[in-house]
Scaffold this motif. Structure first.
Motif, PDB file in Angstrom:
ATOM      1  N   ILE A 148      -9.756 102.530   8.937  1.00 38.00           N
ATOM      2  CA  ILE A 148      -8.517 102.313   8.190  1.00 38.00           C
ATOM      3  C   ILE A 148      -7.309 102.500   9.106  1.00 38.00           C
ATOM      4  O   ILE A 148      -6.358 101.709   9.102  1.00 38.00           O
ATOM      5  N   GLY A 149      -7.369 103.573   9.941  1.00 42.03           N
ATOM      6  CA  GLY A 149      -6.278 103.821  10.877  1.00 42.03           C
ATOM      7  C   GLY A 149      -6.072 102.626  11.793  1.00 42.03           C
ATOM      8  O   GLY A 149      -4.934 102.206  12.036  1.00 42.03           O
ATOM      9  N   ALA A 150      -7.155 102.061  12.276  1.00 38.77           N
ATOM     10  CA  ALA A 150      -7.054 100.917  13.189  1.00 38.77           C
ATOM     11  C   ALA A 150      -6.536  99.679  12.458  1.00 38.77           C
ATOM     12  O   ALA A 150      -5.745  98.909  13.011  1.00 38.77           O
ATOM     13  N   VAL A 151      -6.964  99.514  11.189  1.00 37.44           N
ATOM     14  CA  VAL A 151      -6.515  98.342  10.427  1.00 37.44           C
ATOM     15  C   VAL A 151      -4.997  98.379  10.238  1.00 37.44           C
ATOM     16  O   VAL A 151      -4.301  97.399  10.483  1.00 37.44           O
ATOM     17  N   LEU A 179     -13.384 101.200   0.129  1.00 37.37           N
ATOM     18  CA  LEU A 179     -13.559  99.904   0.805  1.00 37.37           C
ATOM     19  C   LEU A 179     -13.429  98.765  -0.197  1.00 37.37           C
ATOM     20  O   LEU A 179     -12.711  97.783   0.035  1.00 37.37           O
ATOM     21  N   SER A 180     -14.107  98.931  -1.348  1.00 38.01           N
ATOM     22  CA  SER A 180     -14.044  97.878  -2.370  1.00 38.01           C
ATOM     23  C   SER A 180     -12.655  97.754  -2.973  1.00 38.01           C
ATOM     24  O   SER A 180     -12.171  96.646  -3.191  1.00 38.01           O
ATOM     25  N   THR A 181     -12.016  98.904  -3.288  1.00 35.92           N
ATOM     26  CA  THR A 181     -10.714  98.795  -3.944  1.00 35.92           C
ATOM     27  C   THR A 181      -9.645  98.294  -2.981  1.00 35.92           C
ATOM     28  O   THR A 181      -8.746  97.577  -3.381  1.00 35.92           O
ATOM     29  N   LEU A 182      -9.751  98.663  -1.706  1.00 37.29           N
ATOM     30  CA  LEU A 182      -8.718  98.240  -0.767  1.00 37.29           C
ATOM     31  C   LEU A 182      -8.850  96.771  -0.391  1.00 37.29           C
ATOM     32  O   LEU A 182      -7.865  96.055  -0.275  1.00 37.29           O
ATOM     33  N   PHE A 183     -10.073  96.318  -0.192  1.00 35.05           N
ATOM     34  CA  PHE A 183     -10.238  94.984   0.374  1.00 35.05           C
ATOM     35  C   PHE A 183     -11.036  94.029  -0.520  1.00 35.05           C
ATOM     36  O   PHE A 183     -11.218  92.879  -0.162  1.00 35.05           O
ATOM     37  N   GLY A 184     -11.514  94.503  -1.674  1.00 34.31           N
ATOM     38  CA  GLY A 184     -12.326  93.636  -2.516  1.00 34.31           C
ATOM     39  C   GLY A 184     -13.633  93.294  -1.820  1.00 34.31           C
ATOM     40  O   GLY A 184     -14.034  93.969  -0.878  1.00 34.31           O
ATOM     41  N   TYR A 185     -14.289  92.246  -2.288  1.00 28.94           N
ATOM     42  CA  TYR A 185     -15.573  91.914  -1.681  1.00 28.94           C
ATOM     43  C   TYR A 185     -15.449  90.785  -0.655  1.00 28.94           C
ATOM     44  O   TYR A 185     -16.163  90.717   0.318  1.00 28.94           O
ATOM     45  N   PRO A 244     -11.824  93.295   6.290  1.00 31.12           N
ATOM     46  CA  PRO A 244     -11.401  92.992   7.648  1.00 31.12           C
ATOM     47  C   PRO A 244     -12.533  93.226   8.661  1.00 31.12           C
ATOM     48  O   PRO A 244     -13.316  94.153   8.512  1.00 31.12           O
ATOM     49  N   TYR A 245     -12.616  92.348   9.605  1.00 34.31           N
ATOM     50  CA  TYR A 245     -13.534  92.596  10.714  1.00 34.31           C
ATOM     51  C   TYR A 245     -12.804  92.226  12.003  1.00 34.31           C
ATOM     52  O   TYR A 245     -11.767  91.569  11.983  1.00 34.31           O
ATOM     53  N   GLY A 246     -13.350  92.679  13.101  1.00 35.12           N
ATOM     54  CA  GLY A 246     -12.689  92.436  14.372  1.00 35.12           C
ATOM     55  C   GLY A 246     -11.334  93.108  14.450  1.00 35.12           C
ATOM     56  O   GLY A 246     -10.403  92.600  15.058  1.00 35.12           O
ATOM     57  N   VAL A 247     -11.187  94.300  13.786  1.00 38.88           N
ATOM     58  CA  VAL A 247      -9.922  95.024  13.876  1.00 38.88           C
ATOM     59  C   VAL A 247      -9.825  95.676  15.255  1.00 38.88           C
ATOM     60  O   VAL A 247     -10.780  95.675  16.024  1.00 38.88           O
ATOM     61  N   PHE A 276     -16.235  97.880   9.326  1.00 39.27           N
ATOM     62  CA  PHE A 276     -16.845  98.948   8.551  1.00 39.27           C
ATOM     63  C   PHE A 276     -17.767  98.348   7.511  1.00 39.27           C
ATOM     64  O   PHE A 276     -17.391  97.410   6.808  1.00 39.27           O
ATOM     65  N   MET A 277     -18.993  98.869   7.447  1.00 43.97           N
ATOM     66  CA  MET A 277     -19.897  98.452   6.385  1.00 43.97           C
ATOM     67  C   MET A 277     -20.257  99.684   5.569  1.00 43.97           C
ATOM     68  O   MET A 277     -20.211 100.795   6.083  1.00 43.97           O
TER      69      MET A 277
END
Lengths: 311, 369
Positions: free
Chosen positions: A56-59, A112-118, A122-125, A223-224
């Protein structure tokens, strides 16, 4: 069988380092809690918290370094819960660890679900990229294996001797070890058992949090759910296998890292062994290692016992 | 009520501790309540009205016949595995391995149901039951033996065996047990005459629930009426005293772990034969991990475990409904569950805290007088 031998030694050893780093960091964290007499099954949850908060910090900051700091903070937060439950509330430390791990799994997946949905996770942050150390990385075999990694790996190289020095060569280290063996003596001599235990638990959270951050922003930037997948528990096994000593824990972590690295490499090369058996390797090795080597090990004497000044 | 139990040459008088266990349950209820409150706060943070959400949760779990049946369906494996874990916890063995033990129980039950050439459903049921029981028991006994003979932490070994079981399952579904020509890695469907019977019309509630109730009775008899349960408890509470009283510590440790795993194995068997009727990856859907919290929240008391399993079953069913209506991630269940375990750990602390502050006030009052 020829494919078994096609795998390059360099490749396996490089993978060993990559897989061992989170185990090394987490089990070093475990050394701190074990040495003050606290059973730390919460390493798994601390890693998971660290992995998530680091991500999250990196995002949100776009910086891997800030991400790593957030990861350490996340681990420390989880450690604070363990510290309160096992030191202040004098609760069963094993159960506290299990509880923290379940909560960590729940909270990280939930957020993870509430912040970004399904759909749009984000990937490759922002994550750490490999830095080849000049000169050293040019040495054949050793160079690419040891000196062509991300910053977090080099931090780990420094953390190992630093923790060893702190625990065995400083007055603070003496207090730490004494707290795990005989808290009453520490108290009588004017040491502060509670403070030592709190600080060491927080230290373990910081290290485990960094280990978790390594899993999310150390390489992939992703993040998974349940990204730690039992690595914290393997770190606990490494700690026991390493007889609660920093260098022992590191050696055990390297061994487990080797098992992980080997199975990853074997899966890439087409091996005749079904991949499930290769995936089992680290877990089976943990059991075998415990069986063969742990018999005579002695845990710190005050392990798992809450300290009560009034007793 | 007093009861005399003879173990070897020692006679023990057991007194009922009604008050103490009632207080224990009460603290579980407080812990669950606090966890629900905290879960509500977590919901409120993302702008979801917790009262609406919990309303949907409750309605989903209990408001209809289907809802109730689904709750009992989910309660069944949770209850069986939770009782199993309670057996090992009573022996002071922290068994984290119910998930793996369920998996191997399910694998063995499927293998027997598909390939054992027996035609009589009753005889077949006996074999399937035994397969689940023994496979789960074996998976539990291994860490038990390692603990009893070599003193190796059962915690680590049961966790490792969970992962190993997951990979064994995956291997079985890739090779030996996979239905030929099936695109998905799953076993063939088990013949209908071997399924656990449905026990409520119009729902999927199956006889596994009745098995669970029988096991509750078994658990009660074991720990409250039989000397063997007393031995397991004594070994857990004080191994030195147990040895002094002539009990074998190691065989009781192995037995407790075996029974614990065997219960989980039955839970796996019941899931396959009652619900899925075939084997596939992740068929246990984490019941084995939930069972840990259930045993702890139920305070290892048969009635407590029943209530905790019912609560967790309702939570799972209700969370599904809640997810559909108010779009709340199902992971909230794990938040509530984990927090409940953490809160219950603080009960001794707060109890002593409250008692000491109460005593202090009493002292002051007495001094004034």
């Amino acid at each position: 069988m020829s494919s078994l031998f096609d795998i390059s030694i360099t490749g396996v050893l490089t993978a060993t380092i990559r897989m061992a780093v989170p185990l090394v960091l987490a089990s070093l964290g475990g050394v701190f809690t074990a040495r003050v007499g606290i059973i730390n099954l919460a390493l798994e949850g601390m890693m998971l918290f660290g992995a998530f908060s680091g991500f999250i910090g990196a995002v949100y900051s776009g910086s891997a370094i800030i991400g790593a700091v957030c990861g350490m903070a996340g681990g420390a937060l989880a450690a604070l819960i363990l510290a309160f439950l096992s030191i202040t509330a004098k609760a069963n430390q094993t159960v506290a660890g299990v509880g923290i791990n379940i909560t960590a799994l729940g909270i990280t997946s939930y957020l993870l679900s509430t912040l970004f949905g399904y759909g749009n996770r984000p990937y490759g942050v922002a994550s750490f990229s490999n830095i080849a150390i000049p000169v050293l990385s040019d040495i054949p075999v050793i160079g690419p294996v040891l000196f062509d990694h991300s910053l977090l790996v080099y931090v780990t190289y420094i953390a190992v001797p630093a923790v060893w020095y702190l625990i065995y060569r400083t007055p603070a280290g003496l207090t730490i070890r004494a707290t795990g063996e005989n808290p009453r003596a520490v108290d009588t001599l004017g040491g502060n058992v509670m403070r030592t235990r709190y600080l060491c638990t927080l230290a373990s959270g910081v290290l485990a949090g960094l280990a978790g951050a390594y899993l999310t922003i150390g390489q992939m930037g992703q993040f998974m759910e349940n990204v730690t997948a039992g690595k914290g528990y393997i770190a606990v096994a490494a700690l026991i296998f390493g007889k609660w000593k920093p260098l022992g824990a590191v050696a055990a972590s390297l061994l487990f890292g080797f098992a992980e690295g080997l199975q990853l490499r074997l899966q890439i090369g087409e091996s005749p062994i079904p991949f499930q058996f290769l995936s089992m390797l680290p877990y089976v090795m943990t059991m075998v290692a415990l069986l063969l080597f742990v018999g005579r090990a002695k845990a710190p004497a005050a392990m798992g016992k809450p300290y009560n000044r009034q007793d | 009520m007093e009861q005399k139990i003879r173990i070897g040459h020692i006679e023990v008088v057991r007194r009922e501790q009604r008050v103490a266990s009632l207080f224990g349950m009460f603290s579980s209820l407080i812990a669950i309540f606090l966890a629900l409150v905290a879960g509500g706060v977590v919901m409120a943070v993302v702008d979801i009205n917790p009262f609406t959400a919990y309303g949907h949760l409750f309605a989903g779990a209990f408001a209809s016949k289907t809802g109730c049946a689904n709750t009992l369906i989910k309660t069944t494996p949770l209850l069986i595995a939770g009782l199993g874990l309670s057996i090992s916890f009573r022996c002071n063995l922290i068994n984290i391995g119910a998930e793996g033990q369920m998996i191997v129980g399910g694998i063995a039950a499927t293998a027997v149901a598909l390939y054992l050439p027996v035609s009589s459903p009753l005889l077949m049921f006996v074999f399937i039951f035994l397969a689940g029981f023994l496979a789960g028991g074996f998976w539990g006994a291994v860490p038990g033996i390692l603990k009893a003979k070599f003193g190796i932490s059962e915690i680590i070994n049961t966790i490792m065996l969970n992962y190993i079981a997951i990979h064994v399952l995956s291997f079985m579904l890739d090779g030996p047990l996979r239905e030929p020509d099936n695109y998905y890695p799953q076993s063939a469907k088990i013949a209908q005459e071997f399924w656990l019977a449905k026990i409520l019309d119009g729902t999927r509630l199956h006889a596994g629930f009745l098995i669970a109730l029988v096991l509750v009775l078994f658990y009660y008899l074991l720990f409250y009426r039989l000397p063997q349960g007393f031995r397991i408890r004594t070994v857990g509470y004080n191994p030195k005293a147990a040895r002094y009283a002539g009990m074998s510590v190691s065989s009781n440790v192995v037995l407790a772990m075996f029974l614990s795993g065997a219960f989980a194995g039955i839970a796996g068997m019941s899931e396959i034969l009652g619900m899925h009727h075939r084997l596939y990856n992740e068929f246990t859907s984490g019941y084995g991990f939930d069972a840990i919290s259930i045993a702890l929240l139920g305070k290892l008391h048969p009635l407590g475990v029943v209530l905790a399993a019912l609560f967790f079953g309702a939570l799972r069913v209700g969370a599904n409904a809640m997810q559909h209506v108010v779009q709340i991630p199902i992971a909230i269940v794990y938040v509530i569950q984990g927090l409940a375990v953490l809160f219950i750990l603080t009960d001794t602390f707060f109890r002593t805290y409250i008692l000491t502050s109460y005593k202090r006030k009493g002292l002051k009052r007495r001094k004034r007088a």
